[in-house]
Enzyme design. Sequence first.
Site, mmCIF file in Angstrom:
data_model
loop_
_atom_site.group_PDB
_atom_site.id
_atom_site.type_symbol
_atom_site.label_atom_id
_atom_site.label_comp_id
_atom_site.label_asym_id
_atom_site.label_seq_id
_atom_site.Cartn_x
_atom_site.Cartn_y
_atom_site.Cartn_z
ATOM 1 N N ARG A 1 0.812 -1.232 0.000
ATOM 2 C CA ARG A 1 0.000 0.000 0.000
ATOM 3 C C ARG A 1 0.842 1.276 0.000
ATOM 4 N NH1 ARG A 1 -2.426 -3.291 3.559
ATOM 5 N NH2 ARG A 1 -4.302 -4.305 2.766
ATOM 6 N N LYS B 1 4.199 11.666 -10.902
ATOM 7 C CA LYS B 1 3.333 10.786 -11.698
ATOM 8 C C LYS B 1 4.068 9.476 -11.971
ATOM 9 C CE LYS B 1 0.416 13.980 -14.286
ATOM 10 N NZ LYS B 1 -0.010 14.378 -15.643
ATOM 11 N N GLU C 1 11.850 18.345 -24.819
ATOM 12 C CA GLU C 1 11.114 18.796 -23.627
ATOM 13 C C GLU C 1 11.781 20.037 -23.022
ATOM 14 O OE1 GLU C 1 8.306 17.397 -23.054
ATOM 15 O OE2 GLU C 1 8.426 15.268 -23.609
ATOM 16 N N LYS D 1 9.538 22.772 -14.558
ATOM 17 C CA LYS D 1 8.554 21.722 -14.266
ATOM 18 C C LYS D 1 8.169 21.773 -12.785
ATOM 19 C CE LYS D 1 6.610 17.392 -14.770
ATOM 20 N NZ LYS D 1 6.718 16.038 -15.238
ATOM 21 N N GLU E 1 -3.023 18.154 -11.222
ATOM 22 C CA GLU E 1 -3.476 18.540 -12.547
ATOM 23 C C GLU E 1 -4.937 18.969 -12.582
ATOM 24 O OE1 GLU E 1 -1.995 16.079 -15.649
ATOM 25 O OE2 GLU E 1 -2.833 17.341 -17.218
ATOM 26 N N ARG F 1 -1.165 22.638 -14.423
ATOM 27 C CA ARG F 1 -0.262 21.578 -14.862
ATOM 28 C C ARG F 1 -0.526 21.171 -16.315
ATOM 29 N NH1 ARG F 1 1.927 16.596 -11.110
ATOM 30 N NH2 ARG F 1 3.219 15.624 -12.685
ATOM 31 N N ASN G 1 1.380 20.127 -21.292
ATOM 32 C CA ASN G 1 1.004 19.428 -22.517
ATOM 33 C C ASN G 1 1.257 20.259 -23.778
ATOM 34 O OD1 ASN G 1 0.078 16.807 -21.826
ATOM 35 N ND2 ASN G 1 -1.646 17.779 -20.795
ATOM 36 N N HIS H 1 1.933 18.610 -26.973
ATOM 37 C CA HIS H 1 1.728 17.183 -26.764
ATOM 38 C C HIS H 1 0.438 16.642 -27.384
ATOM 39 C CE1 HIS H 1 5.273 17.232 -24.376
ATOM 40 N NE2 HIS H 1 5.123 15.978 -23.986
ATOM 41 N N HIS I 1 0.882 13.500 -29.599
ATOM 42 C CA HIS I 1 0.234 12.206 -29.366
ATOM 43 C C HIS I 1 -0.448 11.694 -30.627
ATOM 44 C CE1 HIS I 1 0.048 13.164 -24.807
ATOM 45 N NE2 HIS I 1 1.180 12.581 -25.146
ATOM 46 N N HIS J 1 9.451 9.889 -28.722
ATOM 47 C CA HIS J 1 8.538 10.855 -28.115
ATOM 48 C C HIS J 1 9.040 12.292 -28.321
ATOM 49 C CE1 HIS J 1 5.662 12.623 -25.384
ATOM 50 N NE2 HIS J 1 6.633 13.115 -24.642
HETATM 51 N N1 LIG Z 1 6.148 10.508 -14.905
HETATM 52 C C1 LIG Z 1 6.150 11.559 -15.683
HETATM 53 O O1 LIG Z 1 5.729 12.646 -15.315
HETATM 54 C C2 LIG Z 1 6.699 11.417 -17.074
HETATM 55 C C3 LIG Z 1 6.978 12.559 -17.819
HETATM 56 C C4 LIG Z 1 7.537 12.396 -19.072
HETATM 57 C C5 LIG Z 1 7.803 11.137 -19.547
HETATM 58 N N2 LIG Z 1 7.502 10.048 -18.793
HETATM 59 C C6 LIG Z 1 7.787 8.696 -19.287
HETATM 60 O O2 LIG Z 1 9.177 8.538 -19.426
HETATM 61 C C7 LIG Z 1 9.422 7.540 -20.403
HETATM 62 C C8 LIG Z 1 10.535 7.993 -21.310
HETATM 63 O O3 LIG Z 1 11.699 8.156 -20.542
HETATM 64 P P1 LIG Z 1 13.133 8.218 -21.246
HETATM 65 O O4 LIG Z 1 13.096 9.171 -22.343
HETATM 66 O O5 LIG Z 1 14.116 8.390 -20.154
HETATM 67 O O6 LIG Z 1 13.248 6.808 -21.948
HETATM 68 P P2 LIG Z 1 13.765 5.389 -21.397
HETATM 69 O O7 LIG Z 1 13.531 5.245 -19.966
HETATM 70 O O8 LIG Z 1 13.203 4.368 -22.306
HETATM 71 O O9 LIG Z 1 15.325 5.485 -21.634
HETATM 72 C C9 LIG Z 1 15.813 5.571 -22.957
HETATM 73 C C10 LIG Z 1 16.925 4.557 -23.176
HETATM 74 O O10 LIG Z 1 18.097 5.009 -22.512
HETATM 75 C C11 LIG Z 1 18.658 3.948 -21.746
HETATM 76 N N3 LIG Z 1 19.411 4.620 -20.693
HETATM 77 C C12 LIG Z 1 18.968 5.104 -19.526
HETATM 78 N N4 LIG Z 1 19.946 5.758 -18.886
HETATM 79 C C13 LIG Z 1 21.045 5.671 -19.682
HETATM 80 C C14 LIG Z 1 22.369 6.157 -19.569
HETATM 81 N N5 LIG Z 1 22.738 6.910 -18.537
HETATM 82 N N6 LIG Z 1 23.237 5.886 -20.551
HETATM 83 C C15 LIG Z 1 22.844 5.172 -21.645
HETATM 84 N N7 LIG Z 1 21.605 4.693 -21.807
HETATM 85 C C16 LIG Z 1 20.703 4.953 -20.823
HETATM 86 C C17 LIG Z 1 17.480 3.133 -21.368
HETATM 87 O O11 LIG Z 1 17.858 1.818 -21.031
HETATM 88 C C18 LIG Z 1 16.637 3.189 -22.625
HETATM 89 O O12 LIG Z 1 17.100 2.250 -23.540
HETATM 90 C C19 LIG Z 1 8.113 7.298 -21.121
HETATM 91 O O13 LIG Z 1 7.597 6.059 -20.718
HETATM 92 C C20 LIG Z 1 7.221 8.424 -20.627
HETATM 93 O O14 LIG Z 1 5.869 8.052 -20.562
HETATM 94 C C21 LIG Z 1 6.972 10.177 -17.569
HETATM 95 ZN ZN LIG Z 2 6.570 14.633 -23.195
#
Ligand SMILES: NC(=O)c1ccc[n+]([C@@H]2O[C@H](COP(=O)([O-])OP(=O)(O)OC[C@H]3O[C@@H](n4cnc5c(N)ncnc54)[C@H](O)[C@@H]3O)[C@@H](O)[C@H]2O)c1
Ligand SMILES: [Zn+2]
Length: 555
Positions: free
Chosen positions: A302, A324, A366, A412, A422, A426, A430, A433, A437, A449
């Site tokens: 939990r 999030k 971003e 942010k 949100e 917040r 977007n 976005h 999307h 993305h």
């Molecule tokens: N929670 C939120 O508010 C929020 C906001 C924006 C995005 N997101 C989410 O984040 C995700 C995207 O995150 P991302 O862009 O970090 O992608 P990701 O987590 O897929 O990482 C991209 C790639 O980089 C690799 N990697 C990570 N750290 C590394 C490093 N230091 N050196 C080399 N490779 C490395 C990973 O293994 C992966 O292959 C999406 O799922 C998206 O929905 C969440």
């Molecule tokens: Zn984004």
Amino acid sequence: VSAVPLLLSGMMGAGKSAVGRRVATRLGRPFVDLDEAIAAADGRAIPAIFDEDGEAAFRRLEAAELRRTLDLRPEAVVALGGGALLDPRLRAETLERAVVVNLNASTDTLVRRLSSEAAGRPMLAGEELPARLAELRVVRRQTYAAPPIQVSTDGRTIDDVVAEVAQRATAEQRLFGCASDRRRLLLLTDAGPCPLFLGEGAIDHLGDALEALGFAPGPVFVVVDEGAAAFGEQACAALQRAGHEVTRSSFPSGEQHKTPGTLARLWSEAAQARIARDRPFISIGGGVCGDVTGFAAATYQRGVPFVQVPTTLLAMIDASVGGKTAVDLPEGKNLAGAFHQPAAVLLDKRSLTTLPQAILRQGFAEMVKHALLEGDAALSDLERRTTRSFASALDDGGWLDDALLRSSVAVKARIVAADYREGGLRRVLNLGHTFAHALELCDGFNIGHGDAVAVGLCAALQYRRGHPACDALLPRVSRLLDWAGLPTSVAEATDDPPSPAALVAAMGGDKKVKDGTLHLVLLDGAGAPVVEPATEPERLNAAWERTMTRAKERP
Ligand SMILES: NC(=O)c1ccc[n+]([C@@H]2O[C@H](COP(=O)([O-])OP(=O)(O)OC[C@H]3O[C@@H](n4cnc5c(N)ncnc54)[C@H](O)[C@@H]3O)[C@@H](O)[C@H]2O)c1
Ligand SMILES: [Zn+2]
């Protein structure tokens, strides 16, 4: 390690002066009682200042004295007055620059401690003590909840409290030691404080972060992104040095693993390692690893504490900030999740050194969005950096320094702090976005993305073609995206470009649709986002038409 001040906050009677004095002795640091310093500087006793000049005048003296102490006495241990951090701006500034420990006590305890010494405490004069204290506690709830270090004093000896304060404050002091500028960012939301420490070597201080948060050495569950394995090693070593028993789980790279299946595996691994409900989950990796580990932490037993070490640019400036968490479902992205704010976030620029350019670029999209939300100065700052090559990011004198990271994270953090769940503001995150999307959806999510966001930002500006501020921004934004190797048109983003009509149709299915009306985040100018219903599909179509191929006007 050069010091930052150690401040004690809390209600009157919580023990700030008594504890502060002893903590100072124990740490060999000078002690300052802020009230005494104010009285000495003013030449009158505090009650006299209150009586003669009023509370507002006293608060001004107090703020000036506090700022002086922050600037000139970094080595001091300071007992604050109970109302010293009431002003939100002063509170935010202070928490950014100092270790602050809040001492807590129940109203019963406070009454017992204060009833013998109520004289000389102006805030208590003429009131019935328990009722007045209860009221102050409610009014000042946010002030006292803001410091990440909270220490209870109920039923404890002063020596015991002093030992805990000294230990946790010293650990946090070491974190400040690695933070660039000796400053942290503190995200204050309804869900409590989330300190973000940004600096070279922050990963090596993971043990300090847990100690500051009050975790005794013991079991911790660490989820390491396969792509960030080297930094996972460093993190685990730091935790082991601090005496923790590390259970390490490996997280396979890629969005395709952001699933309920992975979530269930993390739950089981934690259960098999007998991770108790008061022990932290720690994520070392990109946004995918962080989102799933965060959701696992939100739901395992939990809810257990969560600490995040983002290792991609996108995870640093975006995904790790704001609480999030989510997994994807076959029906759509991020469809199951929870709000679960990290107890701390450590950002170590070194962890970006192994990041491929193609992934760094995704995060940069971003970063452009954040600059557009922030204002012209932030946008100009990005533009100035483009005199270097995008590939030089982390080189000596490269464009991606701690100051830029910090300011992008701060955008942010500012928006999330104002609207954690949100309800309104917040939504401006977007920007670009809703268009992005649609492109992702039409493309079957093969497109990156950040690539989609880059095109989406251009489309959002094209939607307002004819609006002078947007017309002026479009070439600037296109140039920045171009510099980073990001697409500014649908044709550049995908080999199989969908039609404008298909994209408009895909926008109808966007989750931002409310009461049948699509809402778009648009710009009145840099730093001036507006949310507007899109009532005419022809305008959406025209925006996509203009975004199909590269804009003609290039500076
Ligand atoms: N929670 C939120 O508010 C929020 C906001 C924006 C995005 N997101 C989410 O984040 C995700 C995207 O995150 P991302 O862009 O970090 O992608 P990701 O987590 O897929 O990482 C991209 C790639 O980089 C690799 N990697 C990570 N750290 C590394 C490093 N230091 N050196 C080399 N490779 C490395 C990973 O293994 C992966 O292959 C999406 O799922 C998206 O929905 C969440
Ligand atoms: Zn984004």
